[in-house]
Design an enzyme around this catalytic site. Sequence first.
Site, PDB file in Angstrom:
ATOM      1  CE  LYS A  21      -1.331   1.806   3.983  1.00 20.45           C
ATOM      2  NZ  LYS A  21      -1.212   2.987   4.491  1.00 20.45           N
ATOM      3  CG  ASN A  22       2.353   2.719   3.490  1.00 18.36           C
ATOM      4  OD1 ASN A  22       1.310   2.994   3.260  1.00 18.36           O
ATOM      5  ND2 ASN A  22       2.943   2.481   4.752  1.00 18.36           N
ATOM      6  CB  CYS A  75      -3.677  10.282  12.972  1.00 19.06           C
ATOM      7  SG  CYS A  75      -2.058   9.576  12.776  1.00 19.06           S
ATOM      8  NE  ARG A  89       1.885  10.815  10.231  1.00 18.61           N
ATOM      9  CZ  ARG A  89       1.318   9.664   9.899  1.00 18.61           C
ATOM     10  NH1 ARG A  89       0.067   9.192  10.169  1.00 18.61           N
ATOM     11  NH2 ARG A  89       1.628   9.283   8.780  1.00 18.61           N
ATOM     12  CG  ASP A 104       4.185   1.337   9.526  1.00 20.60           C
ATOM     13  OD1 ASP A 104       4.301   1.616   8.012  1.00 20.60           O
ATOM     14  OD2 ASP A 104       4.139   2.307  10.322  1.00 20.60           O
ATOM     15  NE  ARG A 149      -6.317   4.588   6.386  1.00 23.01           N
ATOM     16  CZ  ARG A 149      -5.479   5.514   7.033  1.00 23.01           C
ATOM     17  NH1 ARG A 149      -5.571   5.587   8.143  1.00 23.01           N
ATOM     18  NH2 ARG A 149      -4.433   6.051   6.362  1.00 23.01           N
TER      19      ARG A 149
HETATM   20  C1  EPZ Z   1       5.301   6.667   6.067  1.00 24.62           C
HETATM   21  O1  EPZ Z   1       4.370   7.870   6.692  1.00 24.62           O
HETATM   22  C2  EPZ Z   1       4.018   5.718   6.092  1.00 24.62           C
HETATM   23  N1  EPZ Z   1       3.028   5.729   5.529  1.00 24.62           N
HETATM   24  C3  EPZ Z   1       3.821   5.541   7.692  1.00 24.62           C
HETATM   25  O2  EPZ Z   1       2.875   4.187   7.430  1.00 24.62           O
HETATM   26  C4  EPZ Z   1       5.133   5.000   8.399  1.00 24.62           C
HETATM   27  O3  EPZ Z   1       4.553   4.761   9.626  1.00 24.62           O
HETATM   28  C5  EPZ Z   1       5.939   5.978   8.095  1.00 24.62           C
HETATM   29  O4  EPZ Z   1       6.468   6.544   6.987  1.00 24.62           O
HETATM   30  C6  EPZ Z   1       7.321   5.793   8.907  1.00 24.62           C
HETATM   31  O5  EPZ Z   1       7.773   4.590   8.142  1.00 24.62           O
HETATM   32  C7  EPZ Z   1       2.912   5.958   3.963  1.00 24.62           C
HETATM   33  O6  EPZ Z   1       3.895   5.594   3.436  1.00 24.62           O
HETATM   34  C8  EPZ Z   1       1.467   6.359   3.258  1.00 24.62           C
HETATM   35  P1  EPZ Z   1       7.367   9.999   7.761  1.00 24.62           P
HETATM   36  P2  EPZ Z   1       5.151   9.425   6.669  1.00 24.62           P
HETATM   37  O7  EPZ Z   1       7.318  11.384   7.196  1.00 24.62           O
HETATM   38  O8  EPZ Z   1       5.941   9.656   5.142  1.00 24.62           O
HETATM   39  C9  EPZ Z   1       8.237  13.135  11.145  1.00 24.62           C
HETATM   40  C10 EPZ Z   1       0.940   2.950   7.966  1.00 24.62           C
HETATM   41  O9  EPZ Z   1       0.630   2.508   9.052  1.00 24.62           O
HETATM   42  N2  EPZ Z   1       8.025  14.219  10.336  1.00 24.62           N
HETATM   43  O10 EPZ Z   1       8.712   9.039   7.418  1.00 24.62           O
HETATM   44  O11 EPZ Z   1       3.968  10.369   7.023  1.00 24.62           O
HETATM   45  C11 EPZ Z   1       6.895  12.458  11.630  1.00 24.62           C
HETATM   46  O12 EPZ Z   1       6.201  12.990  12.454  1.00 24.62           O
HETATM   47  C12 EPZ Z   1       1.554   4.205   7.927  1.00 24.62           C
HETATM   48  O13 EPZ Z   1       0.992   2.336   6.876  1.00 24.62           O
HETATM   49  C13 EPZ Z   1       8.290  15.568  10.668  1.00 24.62           C
HETATM   50  O14 EPZ Z   1       8.563  15.930  11.350  1.00 24.62           O
HETATM   51  O15 EPZ Z   1       6.173   9.310   7.686  1.00 24.62           O
HETATM   52  C14 EPZ Z   1       7.683  11.183  12.149  1.00 24.62           C
HETATM   53  O16 EPZ Z   1       7.926  11.197  13.374  1.00 24.62           O
HETATM   54  C15 EPZ Z   1       1.534   4.914   9.462  1.00 24.62           C
HETATM   55  N3  EPZ Z   1       8.234  16.288   9.661  1.00 24.62           N
HETATM   56  C16 EPZ Z   1       8.677  11.035  11.170  1.00 24.62           C
HETATM   57  O17 EPZ Z   1       9.024  12.214  10.692  1.00 24.62           O
HETATM   58  C17 EPZ Z   1       7.638  16.176   8.191  1.00 24.62           C
HETATM   59  O18 EPZ Z   1       7.547  16.870   7.273  1.00 24.62           O
HETATM   60  C18 EPZ Z   1       8.947  10.008  10.186  1.00 24.62           C
HETATM   61  O19 EPZ Z   1       7.754  10.305   9.574  1.00 24.62           O
HETATM   62  C19 EPZ Z   1       7.268  14.787   8.028  1.00 24.62           C
HETATM   63  C20 EPZ Z   1       7.360  13.863   8.891  1.00 24.62           C
END
Ligand code: EPZ
Length: 420
Positions: free
Chosen positions: A22-23, A116, A121, A308, A400
């Site tokens: 999915k991701n 969430c 996020r 995850d 989802r």
């Molecule tokens: C992706 O989310 C995945 N979703 C998430 O999977 C997964 O948990 C996450 O990566 C981490 O591996 C999809 O790919 C659709 P990040 P993403 O930006 O990209 C912080 C699931 O269950 N951050 O890598 O949104 C953030 O808060 C979902 O399938 C900032 O600070 O996650 C987090 O602490 C849940 N500023 C860390 O970075 C930003 O601009 C990593 O988040 C962006 C993120």
Amino acid sequence: MDKIIIEGPNILSGQINISGAKNSALPILASTILANGTCQLKQVPKVQDISTMIAMLAHMGVNAKLENNIVTTNENNQKGTTAPYEIVRKMRGSVCALGPLLTRYGEAHISLPGGCVIGTRPIDLHLKGLKALGASIQIEHGYVHASCKKLKGCRIFLGGNFGSSVLATDNIMMAATLAEGTTIISGAACEPEVVDLANFLIKMGAKITGAGSHNITIEGVSKLTGATHTIIPDRIEAGTFLIAGAMCGQNLTINNMIPEHLDALFDAFDRLGIKYKRHQSKVELSYSGDYTSACDITTLPYPGFATDLQAQIMTLLAVQPITSVITEKIFPDRFMHAAELDRMGAKINIDGGTAIITGQSNLSGAEVMASDLRASAALILAGLVAKGTTTINRVYHLDRGYENMVGKLASLGAKITRKS
Ligand code: EPZ
């Protein structure tokens, strides 16, 4: 609202096939906004997030149809550049339309995702990258308004306080494909889903090197064509079933997976003394009695232990006669599942971003509530081994991101049903 009912305990035997990731499919679908021409995506999982993305793309110039796990896209004459709150609120993955819309149409209006259950996020890294490429960014009434006639390549550091960002890397990589000149993303995310997106963009004519490392270089081109691509198998679904096998498998085989994407999980299995057989694209394992060596887990960006899979491994640790510690470094609040596991008899203490799990041999079935996608999976794993009936509410979370989870588990012998 549907609920899932499991009569425990269970033994899982036989084999299942892992679905497409999915991701990976979500950002790849968003990247079809960039295509002049039709795309064909194979091994796309039939899950709610994909339907949500397809619905959104219809307003953004892309008609996408999913049939038998194949998506075919065609351009349409809608040139919408807005991802509305209604959609982004439900699926944060929709922020990855930001980069493609901006670089293709010169503007994008995306609702801020908000928070969430797994935590806030933020998208500050996405916006930092787009600003560096020359976009002007306004935030008003809960929306990001980005505009720029022509993005200009540059060097951008995308690391944040919690390490690299998957979707921020995706957004900037996609935006840079049609920018003028060269963009270098340092501190890029290395997840396999980022590599899969890069491989698809390259098939569309993008010039990208370094995907999978912390440094990705993109040479801007004038246009991208359609392309055909097969989405990689879902490493999180595979990890979920591996953990299920380690808890109650008997000659369980998990097919159509990429073991190399789960080295950190196999490292945890090795430390726990869990036996398994790794092949090229499948893994076989059986539950081999209580695992006695304790195992501490810290979630980190890839190739570290995937956040995850944190909820799922917590369930496994909760039913072993050991005391373990999980440190959640990516989403420190991602522990909603712990309280529900405690209702089934687990002993889990949360202290900030750390969970201390005092394992013990069994859980008892109970009525519990899913809070997010991966917490739902963790509660299903708990129900599989718990004594008695477990009823899981709010299973729309599961829909989802897991394709036919109930059907796959039932095919392995689990006493699991879904009731409306
Ligand atoms: C992706 O989310 C995945 N979703 C998430 O999977 C997964 O948990 C996450 O990566 C981490 O591996 C999809 O790919 C659709 P990040 P993403 O930006 O990209 C912080 C699931 O269950 N951050 O890598 O949104 C953030 O808060 C979902 O399938 C900032 O600070 O996650 C987090 O602490 C849940 N500023 C860390 O970075 C930003 O601009 C990593 O988040 C962006 C993120």
